[in-house]
Enzyme design. Structure first.
Site, PDB file in Angstrom:
ATOM      1  N   CYS A   1      -6.658   0.916   8.547  1.00 36.56           N
ATOM      2  CA  CYS A   1      -6.695  -0.353   9.475  1.00 36.56           C
ATOM      3  C   CYS A   1      -5.303  -0.967   9.630  1.00 36.56           C
ATOM      4  O   CYS A   1      -4.616  -0.624   8.572  1.00 36.56           O
ATOM      5  CB  CYS A   1      -7.844  -1.208   9.203  1.00 36.56           C
ATOM      6  SG  CYS A   1      -7.728  -1.839   7.432  1.00 36.56           S
TER       7      CYS A   1
ATOM      8  N   CYS B   1       0.148  -1.969   8.332  1.00 37.72           N
ATOM      9  CA  CYS B   1      -0.338  -0.827   7.357  1.00 37.72           C
ATOM     10  C   CYS B   1      -0.169   0.291   8.097  1.00 37.72           C
ATOM     11  O   CYS B   1      -0.374   1.478   7.006  1.00 37.72           O
ATOM     12  CB  CYS B   1      -1.860  -1.213   7.055  1.00 37.72           C
ATOM     13  SG  CYS B   1      -1.869  -3.061   6.314  1.00 37.72           S
TER      14      CYS B   1
ATOM     15  N   HIS C   1      -1.525  -0.637  -2.517  1.00 39.69           N
ATOM     16  CA  HIS C   1      -1.437  -0.675  -1.120  1.00 39.69           C
ATOM     17  C   HIS C   1      -0.044  -1.210  -0.844  1.00 39.69           C
ATOM     18  O   HIS C   1      -0.108  -2.519  -0.296  1.00 39.69           O
ATOM     19  CB  HIS C   1      -2.532  -1.640  -0.201  1.00 39.69           C
ATOM     20  CG  HIS C   1      -2.374  -1.471   1.081  1.00 39.69           C
ATOM     21  ND1 HIS C   1      -1.635  -0.578   1.879  1.00 39.69           N
ATOM     22  CD2 HIS C   1      -3.030  -2.311   2.106  1.00 39.69           C
ATOM     23  CE1 HIS C   1      -1.857  -0.861   3.268  1.00 39.69           C
ATOM     24  NE2 HIS C   1      -2.728  -2.046   3.395  1.00 39.69           N
TER      25      HIS C   1
END
Length: 393
Positions: free
Chosen positions: A378, A88, A349
């Site tokens: 994160c 991510c 996302h």
């Protein structure tokens, strides 16, 4: 030390899983932005020293997907390119690598960002290379395993959020309320043109008729409510509280920007949006990966010589409402300054792109009253990355 600036920061709309971008490879989304940035700045493509692009789900795309995006986006073959995978954090790590290359004097202009098409991630048949002697075989979902699974504990990222729920005593209602607020803020921004300056429309050719042009994020839900979300079943544990409604989506999209030395920006008359003040990265127990931004933010602030109170706006990736709430509690963040246009629960996302996406959204909020911003994400496996920027003066 060389001042590093950011300019021409843009993103595509974010598509929902199986939505408008299901047939558009990640490298085509990236190429759309590269082409736009070159055209908008008037920059000679050969002046770009390097291209660095985050991309997590690379299987089946071909060698070095970032290189494909760069070439399709109009860059000459002489420009070197590489792809970054820090899950991510990939998009923001790409920008950090660009920053470091400029500070060391290796580069003056780097095009950096991230791209992802989770809809196109393939199913894999492991151990099939040399055939099977007998018995049933199963497929592995590369999206779930390579993008959303904690390999150390062999469970979904959603369980790491459930672990934070238990550790911090976060209720289902708190999570659903957080998710509704994210959706409402995003819907309000979308309706009032709050994303218009950062989004580059994507044209999708059709077999017949005119191309479809995607101009808005697909995942924003205007009419969501806590009552509606409360009806959703737990997604990861039978008695859990994390649901599809209070977690980020599975999405497709890209985000890019120019990372430059201040001197080169002046030489080329390119107006910077911001100065990169510093980065921070941090690691924690993978089972509670969502709390890692706390350490990354603290390191980024220290390296930027700033206090939390100096930050005017925060763009923190909303992997899960529970994860976001835990970080907010630890850092004691002022809610009115956090994700003022909504976050990943509403917008989506696309994992390899999100690190650049949150920074793009942040950069377009800087003005004479909002001068300093911080962004963080994160990272699956127990990590986080953060960056601090200031409006260019």
């Amino acid at each position: 030390m060389t001042r590093v600036v950011l300019a021409a920061a843009y993103r595509t709309p974010i598509g929902v899983f199986g939505g408008a971008f299901k047939d558009v490879p990640a490298y085509d989304l990236g190429a759309t932005l590269i082409e736009h940035i070159i055209k908008e700045t008037g920059l000679n493509p050969s002046e770009i020293n390097e291209v660095i692009i985050g991309n997590v789900l690379q299987a089946g795309q071909g060698q070095n997907p970032a290189r494909i995006a760069a070439m399709k986006g109009g860059l000459p073959e002489t420009v070197p390119v590489f792809t970054v995978n820090k899950v991510c954090g990939s998009g923001l790590k790409s920008i950090q690598l660009a920053y470091q290359s400029i500070v060391t004097g290796e580069n003056d202009i780097v095009l950096a960002g991230g791209m992802e098409n989770m809809s196109q991630s393939p199913m894999l048949v492991n151990n099939s290379r040399f055939g099977f002697k007998m018995g049933h075989q199963s497929m592995v979902d590369s999206m779930v395993y390579d993008g959303l699974t904690d390999v150390f504990n062999q469970y979904h990222m959603g369980i790491t959020a459930e672990n934070l729920v238990e550790q911090y005593g976060i209720s289902r209602e708190e999570q659903d309320t957080f998710a509704v607020n994210s959706q409402k803020k995003a819907a309000n921004a979308q309706q009032n043109g709050g994303f218009d300056s950062e989004i580059v429309p994507v044209s999708i050719p059709q077999r017949k008729g005119e191309p479809i042009v995607v101009t808005k994020d697909e995942g924003v839900r205007e009419n969501v409510s806590v009552e509606k979300l409360s009806r959703l079943r737990p997604a990861f544990k039978k008695d859990g509280t994390v649901t599809a409604g209070n977690a980020s989506g599975i999405n497709d999209g890209a985000a890019m920007m120019l990372v430059m030395s201040e001197d080169k920006a002046k030489e080329l008359n390119i107006e910077p949006l911001a100065v990169l003040d510093g980065f921070g990265s941090h690691g924690v127990d993978p089972s509670i990966m969502g709390i890692a931004p706390v350490g990354a933010v603290e390191k980024a602030l220290k390296r930027s010589k700033k206090e939390l109170s100096d930050i005017d706006v925060f763009e923190l990736n909303e992997a899960f409402a529970a994860q976001s709430l835990a970080v907010d509690r630890e850092l004691k963040l002022p809610p009115e300054k956090v994700n003022v246009k909504g976050g990943a629960i509403a917008l989506g996302h696309p994992i390899g792109a999100s690190g650049a996406r949150v920074l793009v959204t942040l950069l377009h909020q800087l003005n004479d009253e909002v001068e300093t911003g911080l962004t963080s994400l994160c990272i699956g496996g127990g990590q986080a990355i953060a960056a601090v920027v200031s409006k260019y003066k």
